[in-house]
Design an enzyme around this catalytic site. Sequence first.
Site, short mmCIF file in Angstrom:
data_model
loop_
_atom_site.label_atom_id
_atom_site.label_comp_id
_atom_site.label_asym_id
_atom_site.label_seq_id
_atom_site.Cartn_x
_atom_site.Cartn_y
_atom_site.Cartn_z
CB SER A 298 28.99 45.27 36.83
OG SER A 298 29.00 45.45 35.43
CE1 TYR B 60 31.57 40.05 36.70
CE2 TYR B 60 30.45 41.25 34.95
CZ TYR B 60 31.26 41.24 36.06
OH TYR B 60 31.76 42.41 36.54
CG ASP C 46 37.46 28.90 47.90
OD1 ASP C 46 36.68 29.85 47.74
OD2 ASP C 46 37.36 27.81 47.28
CG ASN D 30 37.75 43.08 29.77
OD1 ASN D 30 36.65 42.72 29.37
ND2 ASN D 30 38.14 42.94 31.02
CG LEU D 31 39.62 47.75 23.42
CD1 LEU D 31 39.84 47.01 22.11
CD2 LEU D 31 38.79 49.01 23.21
CG ASN E 193 40.53 32.23 45.17
OD1 ASN E 193 40.86 33.15 44.42
ND2 ASN E 193 39.43 31.51 44.98
CB ILE F 253 39.54 46.74 40.79
CG1 ILE F 253 39.21 46.79 39.29
CG2 ILE F 253 38.93 47.95 41.48
CD1 ILE F 253 37.74 46.65 38.97
CG PHE G 216 37.59 44.42 44.97
CD1 PHE G 216 37.07 45.35 44.09
CD2 PHE G 216 38.30 44.89 46.08
CE1 PHE G 216 37.26 46.70 44.27
CE2 PHE G 216 38.50 46.25 46.27
CZ PHE G 216 37.97 47.16 45.37
CE LYS H 276 30.57 41.88 39.70
NZ LYS H 276 31.50 42.03 40.84
#
Length: 340
Positions: free
Chosen positions: A124, A150, A58, A200-201, A32, A12, A80, A154
């Site tokens: 998300s 995860y 980093d 992911n799909l 990084n 992204i 991001f 967020k």
Amino acid sequence: MTILVTGGAGYIGSHTCIELVEAGYDIVVADNFVNSCMEAVHRTRKLCGVDFPFEQIDLTDYEATDRLFDKYKIDAVIHFAGLKAVGESVKIPVTYYRNNLDSALSVLEAMKKHEVKSFIFSSSATVYGPEAPVPYNEATPVSRSTASPYGNTKLMIEYILKDTVKAIPGFNAVLLRYFNPVGAHASGEIGENPTGIPNNLMPYVAQVAVGKLDMIHIFGNDYDTPDGTCQRDYIHVVDLAKGHVAALKKVKENCGLFVCNLGTGKGTSVLEMVKAFSRSCGKELPYEFAPRREGDLPAFWADPAFAKEQLGWVAEKGIQEMCDDVWRWQSKNPDGFPQD
């Protein structure tokens, strides 16, 4: 206006860099390379037509992050950077909490020191939790705990940003809650480049189409949806990138804390996505149904009305264009980016 794009070599982030340059912004990119590579930077520079500065650091290292802000005059940050595989986060939660929280905290501490007060966060829709009614809108309460470490990172960073806005006069934070980013740049030069077997799909389907994987496994065909497979709100990555440009206009208005969904407002099923990709690549893709996967929701999508009203942003690209662009990327780059 100079924008620091953290994780800007990623999927992204790289597409957003292009849209930022197109909109007239100067950018500095930091990454990084945990989930990206230098070839993505080279190609993004070529597509931008700008040799923007890049720093390999980093961001969990505060001293390195502080030096970055010393080196460049930063006006705003689009953040991001972070680990993003849901399944992996369940296996190594401490790594996810350490990396994602520490990188955000380092950036925010450096911003405070250097008096940078505009922050756009890559959040998300998972923060809404499994019980939220569909469609999700910004008034939907966030969950006390999401379905994965995860997602919890967020959610925690969102809370950190809310407190930061309260604590620092003039600090503005935009929380962009994504749905399911897919697609690739129309040139076929940059796209999603997962390491190992995709989680992911869309990249999984693309790798079946190009012959790297044998079969698409569709988890569950007995959901309460029109064709029995899960529905998701897939959004083209270029539309998503343009949402970040629109968000920069919002922070210029001294918005304080601003929360916004970025989605299309339409659910597309797994089976619909597979059939659309078959049209893109010109052949029927093999698939088989498998048992439901723990944690998968039957269906969710965004209510995009607030983004249109407040940001003037609307997702423009449909499912077929998303699949066409991914196929162009994958067929030109069957093994992803060349390794350095």
